[in-house]
Design an enzyme around this catalytic site. Structure first.
Site, PDB file in Angstrom:
ATOM      1  N   GLY A 104       0.815  -1.219   0.000  1.00  0.00           N
ATOM      2  CA  GLY A 104       0.000   0.000   0.000  1.00  0.00           C
ATOM      3  C   GLY A 104       0.845   1.263   0.000  1.00  0.00           C
ATOM      4  O   GLY A 104       0.532   2.242   0.666  1.00  0.00           O
ATOM      5  N   THR A 107       2.648   4.205  -2.803  1.00  0.00           N
ATOM      6  CA  THR A 107       2.047   4.915  -3.942  1.00  0.00           C
ATOM      7  C   THR A 107       1.783   3.951  -5.102  1.00  0.00           C
ATOM      8  O   THR A 107       0.745   4.035  -5.771  1.00  0.00           O
ATOM      9  CB  THR A 107       2.962   6.060  -4.428  1.00  0.00           C
ATOM     10  OG1 THR A 107       3.512   6.718  -3.299  1.00  0.00           O
ATOM     11  CG2 THR A 107       2.201   7.052  -5.258  1.00  0.00           C
ATOM     12  N   ALA A 108       2.704   2.991  -5.316  1.00  0.00           N
ATOM     13  CA  ALA A 108       2.527   2.059  -6.441  1.00  0.00           C
ATOM     14  C   ALA A 108       1.270   1.216  -6.249  1.00  0.00           C
ATOM     15  O   ALA A 108       0.483   1.018  -7.183  1.00  0.00           O
ATOM     16  CB  ALA A 108       3.760   1.173  -6.588  1.00  0.00           C
ATOM     17  N   GLU A 124       8.447  12.913  -4.514  1.00  0.00           N
ATOM     18  CA  GLU A 124       7.534  14.055  -4.483  1.00  0.00           C
ATOM     19  C   GLU A 124       7.453  14.800  -5.804  1.00  0.00           C
ATOM     20  O   GLU A 124       6.844  15.858  -5.884  1.00  0.00           O
ATOM     21  CB  GLU A 124       8.000  15.013  -3.375  1.00  0.00           C
ATOM     22  CG  GLU A 124       8.081  14.316  -2.036  1.00  0.00           C
ATOM     23  CD  GLU A 124       8.385  15.252  -0.877  1.00  0.00           C
ATOM     24  OE1 GLU A 124       9.187  16.182  -1.074  1.00  0.00           O
ATOM     25  OE2 GLU A 124       7.836  15.048   0.193  1.00  0.00           O
ATOM     26  N   LYS A 136       4.701  21.839 -11.612  1.00  0.00           N
ATOM     27  CA  LYS A 136       6.115  21.700 -11.978  1.00  0.00           C
ATOM     28  C   LYS A 136       6.212  21.829 -13.491  1.00  0.00           C
ATOM     29  O   LYS A 136       5.512  21.106 -14.210  1.00  0.00           O
ATOM     30  CB  LYS A 136       6.608  20.312 -11.532  1.00  0.00           C
ATOM     31  CG  LYS A 136       7.953  19.897 -12.096  1.00  0.00           C
ATOM     32  CD  LYS A 136       8.328  18.488 -11.620  1.00  0.00           C
ATOM     33  CE  LYS A 136       9.586  17.982 -12.280  1.00  0.00           C
ATOM     34  NZ  LYS A 136       9.896  16.582 -11.925  1.00  0.00           N
ATOM     35  N   VAL A 190       2.203 -10.277   4.723  1.00  0.00           N
ATOM     36  CA  VAL A 190       2.377 -11.535   3.989  1.00  0.00           C
ATOM     37  C   VAL A 190       3.633 -12.229   4.498  1.00  0.00           C
ATOM     38  O   VAL A 190       4.722 -11.646   4.494  1.00  0.00           O
ATOM     39  CB  VAL A 190       2.482 -11.264   2.470  1.00  0.00           C
ATOM     40  CG1 VAL A 190       2.846 -12.538   1.709  1.00  0.00           C
ATOM     41  CG2 VAL A 190       1.183 -10.672   1.954  1.00  0.00           C
ATOM     42  N   THR A 249      11.046   9.775 -12.583  1.00  0.00           N
ATOM     43  CA  THR A 249      10.325   8.937 -13.543  1.00  0.00           C
ATOM     44  C   THR A 249       9.593   7.740 -12.918  1.00  0.00           C
ATOM     45  O   THR A 249       8.910   7.007 -13.634  1.00  0.00           O
ATOM     46  CB  THR A 249      11.320   8.379 -14.587  1.00  0.00           C
ATOM     47  OG1 THR A 249      12.479   7.891 -13.900  1.00  0.00           O
ATOM     48  CG2 THR A 249      11.726   9.432 -15.580  1.00  0.00           C
TER      49      THR A 249
HETATM   50  C1  LIG Z   1      15.327   8.907  -2.512  1.00  0.00           C
HETATM   51  C2  LIG Z   1      14.159   8.641  -3.402  1.00  0.00           C
HETATM   52  C3  LIG Z   1      13.572   9.678  -4.078  1.00  0.00           C
HETATM   53  C4  LIG Z   1      12.493   9.448  -4.937  1.00  0.00           C
HETATM   54  N1  LIG Z   1      11.958  10.468  -5.659  1.00  0.00           N
HETATM   55  C5  LIG Z   1      10.982  10.220  -6.552  1.00  0.00           C
HETATM   56  C6  LIG Z   1      10.413  11.250  -7.340  1.00  0.00           C
HETATM   57  O1  LIG Z   1      10.766  12.417  -7.240  1.00  0.00           O
HETATM   58  N2  LIG Z   1       9.444  10.909  -8.220  1.00  0.00           N
HETATM   59  C7  LIG Z   1       8.986   9.633  -8.361  1.00  0.00           C
HETATM   60  O2  LIG Z   1       8.120   9.377  -9.210  1.00  0.00           O
HETATM   61  N3  LIG Z   1       9.467   8.653  -7.589  1.00  0.00           N
HETATM   62  C8  LIG Z   1      10.450   8.906  -6.705  1.00  0.00           C
HETATM   63  N4  LIG Z   1      10.932   7.895  -5.933  1.00  0.00           N
HETATM   64  C9  LIG Z   1      10.316   6.574  -6.033  1.00  0.00           C
HETATM   65  C10 LIG Z   1       8.998   6.552  -5.248  1.00  0.00           C
HETATM   66  O3  LIG Z   1       9.254   6.884  -3.900  1.00  0.00           O
HETATM   67  C11 LIG Z   1       8.358   5.185  -5.344  1.00  0.00           C
HETATM   68  O4  LIG Z   1       8.300   4.782  -6.671  1.00  0.00           O
HETATM   69  C12 LIG Z   1       6.958   5.239  -4.804  1.00  0.00           C
HETATM   70  O5  LIG Z   1       6.922   5.761  -3.512  1.00  0.00           O
HETATM   71  C13 LIG Z   1       6.323   3.867  -4.804  1.00  0.00           C
HETATM   72  O6  LIG Z   1       6.905   3.022  -3.863  1.00  0.00           O
HETATM   73  P1  LIG Z   1       6.282   1.575  -3.705  1.00  0.00           P
HETATM   74  O7  LIG Z   1       4.831   1.711  -3.503  1.00  0.00           O
HETATM   75  O8  LIG Z   1       6.754   0.724  -4.827  1.00  0.00           O
HETATM   76  O9  LIG Z   1       6.986   1.011  -2.379  1.00  0.00           O
HETATM   77  P2  LIG Z   1       6.794   1.394  -0.842  1.00  0.00           P
HETATM   78  O10 LIG Z   1       6.425   2.803  -0.631  1.00  0.00           O
HETATM   79  O11 LIG Z   1       8.028   0.894  -0.170  1.00  0.00           O
HETATM   80  O12 LIG Z   1       5.552   0.517  -0.361  1.00  0.00           O
HETATM   81  C14 LIG Z   1       5.661  -0.850  -0.093  1.00  0.00           C
HETATM   82  C15 LIG Z   1       4.368  -1.346   0.505  1.00  0.00           C
HETATM   83  O13 LIG Z   1       4.432  -2.760   0.582  1.00  0.00           O
HETATM   84  C16 LIG Z   1       4.002  -3.176   1.856  1.00  0.00           C
HETATM   85  N5  LIG Z   1       4.655  -4.456   2.150  1.00  0.00           N
HETATM   86  C17 LIG Z   1       5.968  -4.769   2.052  1.00  0.00           C
HETATM   87  N6  LIG Z   1       6.170  -6.045   2.416  1.00  0.00           N
HETATM   88  C18 LIG Z   1       4.948  -6.545   2.746  1.00  0.00           C
HETATM   89  C19 LIG Z   1       4.510  -7.807   3.215  1.00  0.00           C
HETATM   90  N7  LIG Z   1       5.340  -8.821   3.406  1.00  0.00           N
HETATM   91  N8  LIG Z   1       3.187  -7.960   3.472  1.00  0.00           N
HETATM   92  C20 LIG Z   1       2.294  -6.945   3.264  1.00  0.00           C
HETATM   93  N9  LIG Z   1       2.673  -5.741   2.805  1.00  0.00           N
HETATM   94  C21 LIG Z   1       3.983  -5.546   2.575  1.00  0.00           C
HETATM   95  C22 LIG Z   1       4.394  -2.058   2.792  1.00  0.00           C
HETATM   96  O14 LIG Z   1       3.608  -2.091   3.968  1.00  0.00           O
HETATM   97  C23 LIG Z   1       4.083  -0.855   1.921  1.00  0.00           C
HETATM   98  O15 LIG Z   1       2.704  -0.560   2.045  1.00  0.00           O
HETATM   99  C24 LIG Z   1      11.986   8.122  -5.060  1.00  0.00           C
HETATM  100  C25 LIG Z   1      12.565   7.076  -4.340  1.00  0.00           C
HETATM  101  C26 LIG Z   1      13.651   7.322  -3.526  1.00  0.00           C
HETATM  102  C27 LIG Z   1      14.275   6.168  -2.786  1.00  0.00           C
END
Ligand SMILES: Cc1cc2nc3c(=O)[nH]c(=O)nc-3n(C[C@H](O)[C@H](O)[C@H](O)COP(=O)(O)OP(=O)(O)OC[C@H]3O[C@@H](n4cnc5c(N)ncnc54)[C@H](O)[C@@H]3O)c2cc1C
Length: 488
Positions: free
Chosen positions: A13, A15-16, A48, A77, A184, A345
């Protein structure tokens, strides 16, 4: 053949996860969609900045800016200001704009001037002067036309990523998403190697037709469950760490741009929201320690004496999966790969991953295996194409003040596309032909390549004088005129 799954379990849960949930609920209203997220494993909580794709995302979901932007502290932006990247005299900064139809009359002048200067003639080539977005940014204007018949130009947003996640969760729940808070613990496979069900701590076994891994860098399903191969970009992109810090707004009306400022061993972002500024230092852990990186960031922000403002240290894995869609599992977001955030991106990749998945499942003319193969290949091309452009920022530098910049500048592991374009550019050869020959590998197109090569000052030092000075005032006058005509 209808390949649309009847039931889908999204794990994660961040952003992805929430972006994926909304897209699927919109495209497949009859599909049974569940999202499970852990209360114990947090989200990454950074990210962000966006590209103009995010504008399309909200448009597709029929969500107005007036609804989501205030809830997410979002600002507009219009591009990224790169400061201190070049190292060449006279090229201190340059703007990478989001392009628009308004640029057409003067962009050709910019491309032409670059050709002249590459061949050793003086000509104005600073991208800032030839694209309307920079004038908008200088004057702190929003990219929305004041009259309805005005141009609909490309732009993106800055936003609070935690608030964006919350907003998208609210929207998904309103549309009937089934939501479980649990962790999980295991992934069970059937005899053919597909996922049959997952095992969650409190909820036990949960089965679905299809699983989407949005578990962030851990890749709980795709890596740990299905053991999929990862292709690292570390030899070309050294940054593997970040330290982030939030500061109060320093002006009530910020410039609608991200600032990307070169540092000792990486770069720093400055992203203005309506309520605060997001700052962060993306760096190579092989070139600077976490403590020193934090010190350098605090020093830049004037926060050395202020230990009350807390920082967040992060590790990043840079690269991509070989197969984003394997069996009945799709990886989306950080679980599928990450190219460091220099051009912001990641959310665009999330969006494309889900949109193309929906399109593949709806394509009647291919069987499932063929669709999957084409799909994975197309995503790999997009990831690699973005990587090529990001690598250019490092390998085009002329900085030699630290080992980090020297190692980047002297890195011989260059993407083939970058080598081909650079060699045409610097030999005074046919850049258009080089771009055309590589068109299937390019994600960033001609204007972006010209902006970075010109902005970094990749020109001969000795220039013959010409009488091109009038062009500069013509370009500036044009940018000012259309800005006053359409924006306020
Ligand atoms: C330094 C930095 C700067 C960034 N800047 C940008 C930017 O400017 N623009 C941009 O587009 N993107 C940027 N990103 C990327 C962006 O932050 C991510 O693409 C975005 O937040 C999506 O993350 P996610 O949902 O894939 O993972 P996460 O936010 O890590 O979410 C993972 C989720 O999985 C769940 N989860 C994990 N393991 C389990 C399990 N075993 N059981 C149940 N749930 C589980 C967690 O609870 C969480 O809800 C940046 C990333 C970094 C590191």
């Amino acid at each position: 053949m209808n390949k649309q799954p009847k039931s889908i379990l999204i794990v994660g849960g961040g952003t992805a996860g929430w972006m994926t949930a909304n897209s699927l609920l919109h495209a497949w209203p009859n599909c049974q969609i569940t999202l499970i997220e852990s209360a114990d494993i947090g989200i990454i909580g950074v990210g962000e900045g966006a590209t103009p794709y995010l504008k399309q995302y909200f448009k597709q979901l029929n969500i107005a800016e007036s609804e989501w932007m205030p809830e997410c502290d979002a600002t507009y932006k219009v591009g990224i200001n790169f400061e201190g990247w070049s190292g060449s005299e006279g090229y201190d900064s340059y703007f990478h704009p989001f392009f628009s139809v308004l640029d057409k009359p003067i962009a050709d002048m910019f491309f032409h001037n670059c050709g002249l200067r590459r061949r050793g003639f003086e000509a104005p080539v600073k991208p800032d002067d030839f694209f309307v977005a920079k004038t908008l940014s200088n004057q702190k204007l929003s990219p929305i036309s004041v009259n309805a018949s005005g141009p609909d130009i490309d732009y993106a947003y800055h936003f609070d990523s935690v608030k964006l996640g919350r907003f998208l969760r609210k929207k998904a729940l309103q549309k009937g998403l089934h939501h479980i808070v649990d962790t999980v613990k295991d992934v069970a496979l059937s005899a053919d190697g597909a996922i049959s069900h997952i095992l969650a701590e409190k909820s036990g076994s949960i089965a679905a037709d299809f699983f989407i891994d949005c578990t962030g860098f851990s890749g709980r399903l795709i890596h740990q469950g299905l053991n999929q191969q990862y292709v690292s970009y570390a030899k070309q992109l050294f940054n593997d760490s970040a330290v982030a810090i939030q500061t109060p707004l320093d002006t009530p009306k910020p410039h609608p741009q991200t600032r990307s400022i070169a540092m000792q061993a990486g770069w720093m972002w400055k992203i203005p929201l309506t309520t605060r500024v997001g700052n962060g230092y993306v760096y190579s852990g092989s070139h600077i320690s976490a403590d020193k990186a934090e010190h350098e960031l605090r020093s830049r922000l004037g926060l050395l004496e202020n230990s009350e403002i807390q920082v967040k240290h992060l590790k990043m894995r840079i690269g991509r999966l070989e197969r984003h869609w394997h069996q009945n599992c799709l990886a989306v977001g950080l679980s599928q790969g990450f190219i460091e955030p220099l051009e912001a991106t990641a959310l665009m990749l999330t969006q494309l991953t889900v949109e193309r998945f929906i399109a593949s499942c709806s394509s009647p003319d291919k069987n499932l295996t063929a669709s999957r193969e084409d799909y994975n290949q197309s995503l790999n091309n997009i990831f690699d194409g973005i990587r090529d452009y990001i690598v250019a920022h490092y390998q085009l530098t002329n900085r030699s003040d630290t080992d980090y910049w020297l190692d980047n500048k002297n890195n011989t592991d260059s993407p083939a596309v970058l080598s081909a374009i650079l060699s045409a550019w610097e030999s005074g050869g046919d850049v258009e032909r080089a771009l055309h020959a590589n068109k299937h590998s390019l994600v960033y197109l001609r204007p972006s390549w010209y902006c970075i090569l010109a902005g970094m000052g990749r020109f001969p030092k000795d220039l013959k004088s010409t009488n091109n000075a009038a062009q500069l005032s013509q370009a500036k006058e044009y940018c000012q005129r259309v800005t006053s005509q359409y924006f306020e």
